[in-house]
Design a protein around this motif. Structure first.
Motif, PDB file in Angstrom:
ATOM      1  N   GLU A  10      63.130  42.612  20.476  1.00 41.25           N
ATOM      2  CA  GLU A  10      62.133  42.076  19.553  1.00 41.25           C
ATOM      3  C   GLU A  10      62.501  40.682  19.044  1.00 41.25           C
ATOM      4  N   VAL A  11      63.692  40.184  19.383  1.00 44.89           N
ATOM      5  CA  VAL A  11      64.160  38.873  18.917  1.00 44.89           C
ATOM      6  C   VAL A  11      64.466  37.998  20.124  1.00 44.89           C
ATOM      7  N   SER A  12      63.895  36.806  20.159  1.00 42.04           N
ATOM      8  CA  SER A  12      64.169  35.895  21.270  1.00 42.04           C
ATOM      9  C   SER A  12      65.554  35.287  21.102  1.00 42.04           C
ATOM     10  N   PRO A  13      66.210  34.886  22.205  1.00 41.14           N
ATOM     11  CA  PRO A  13      67.519  34.237  22.101  1.00 41.14           C
ATOM     12  C   PRO A  13      67.484  33.012  21.200  1.00 41.14           C
ATOM     13  N   ALA A  14      66.404  32.224  21.302  1.00 42.87           N
ATOM     14  CA  ALA A  14      66.305  31.017  20.477  1.00 42.87           C
ATOM     15  C   ALA A  14      66.251  31.371  18.994  1.00 42.87           C
ATOM     16  N   GLU A  15      65.507  32.416  18.662  1.00 42.32           N
ATOM     17  CA  GLU A  15      65.419  32.841  17.262  1.00 42.32           C
ATOM     18  C   GLU A  15      66.762  33.366  16.771  1.00 42.32           C
ATOM     19  N   ALA A  16      67.485  34.073  17.635  1.00 39.15           N
ATOM     20  CA  ALA A  16      68.803  34.578  17.257  1.00 39.15           C
ATOM     21  C   ALA A  16      69.753  33.430  16.940  1.00 39.15           C
ATOM     22  N   VAL A  17      69.700  32.364  17.736  1.00 42.87           N
ATOM     23  CA  VAL A  17      70.562  31.197  17.492  1.00 42.87           C
ATOM     24  C   VAL A  17      70.169  30.522  16.180  1.00 42.87           C
ATOM     25  N   ARG A  18      68.872  30.390  15.934  1.00 46.26           N
ATOM     26  CA  ARG A  18      68.428  29.766  14.684  1.00 46.26           C
ATOM     27  C   ARG A  18      68.891  30.561  13.473  1.00 46.26           C
ATOM     28  N   THR A  19      68.808  31.882  13.555  1.00 48.90           N
ATOM     29  CA  THR A  19      69.243  32.741  12.455  1.00 48.90           C
ATOM     30  C   THR A  19      70.742  32.597  12.217  1.00 48.90           C
ATOM     31  N   ARG A  20      71.506  32.577  13.302  1.00 48.93           N
ATOM     32  CA  ARG A  20      72.964  32.433  13.182  1.00 48.93           C
ATOM     33  C   ARG A  20      73.328  31.071  12.610  1.00 48.93           C
ATOM     34  N   ARG A  21      72.624  30.028  13.067  1.00 50.50           N
ATOM     35  CA  ARG A  21      72.903  28.679  12.575  1.00 50.50           C
ATOM     36  C   ARG A  21      72.662  28.594  11.073  1.00 50.50           C
TER      37      ARG A  21
END
Length: 213
Positions: free
Chosen positions: A160-171
């Protein structure tokens, strides 16, 4: 349970394991579960894989071969051969993250593992390392590949989470942390990226080969 299949061999058993892992990457396939998936009795598998260690070893061999050990013996420069195979193996593992633990639970001693080891050793000796140091460098490369794959697999976002969104959240989380971490949030957020892997393996190679230091 699927209907029984008349012919059975190790490749079919390995494919069954990978199919089960594709359905549930967190699953731990057992001989009984694999047998049920194939529509045979568990005892039928023992002719081909006598225990779980042999089952895991067969999967490891398949993935090492799938990454194309021939890359290590081609005509490319020695560094490109090493990094090329490392990148391919990491990609194969991350395409099947459930299989990554198989590489961490026992020695790699099959024909494909020997072919990979021989290819890495040949590349490092071509770079000028004596055989003993080449063997250590080859092992270090495999540790880097498997460690990177294990950490990246553990950090994969859910469907349910795109890789790009995961990176943004981590950042964003890192940017809100202590000042030294916040200052490198962009880099740290992508610690499981291909770019980070390439940076790491190239620095590892530089450190192993004296002429590159």
């Amino acid at each position: 349970m699927k209907g029984p299949k008349r012919s059975l061999d190790v490749p079919k058993i390995v494919n069954a394991v990978l199919e089960l892992l594709a359905e549930d990457p967190a699953a731990v396939p057992t001989l009984r579960g694999v047998a049920a998936h194939l529509g045979v009795r568990p005892n039928t598998l023992y002719t081909y894989v006598p225990d779980r260690a042999a089952l895991e070893g067969a999967v490891v061999e398949h993935l090492l071969d799938l990454a194309g050990p021939g890359v290590l013996t081609g005509g490319a420069p020695w560094r490109e051969r090493i990094t090329g195979y490392a990148l391919r193996l990491r990609a194969e593992l991350l395409a099947r993250p459930g299989a990554v633990p198989f590489f961490l639970s026992g020695p790699m001693t099959g024909p494909s593992a020997a072919l990979v080891g021989e290819g890495l050793l040949a590349a490092f000796t071509e770079a000028g390392l004596p055989a003993a140091d080449g063997a250590r460098a080859a092992y270090a490369v495999m540790v880097h590949v498997l460690g990177s794959a294990a950490m990246a697999a553990a950090d994969l976002p859910g469907p349910e989470v795109s890789p790009a969104e995961a990176v943004r959240t981590r950042r964003a989380a890192l940017a809100a942390g202590p000042p030294r971490i916040a200052a490198v949030a962009d880099v740290a957020a992508a610690w499981n990226s291909v770019e980070q892997f390439e940076w790491g393996i190239n620095r590892l190679i530089d450190g192993c080969v004296p002429s590159l230091r």
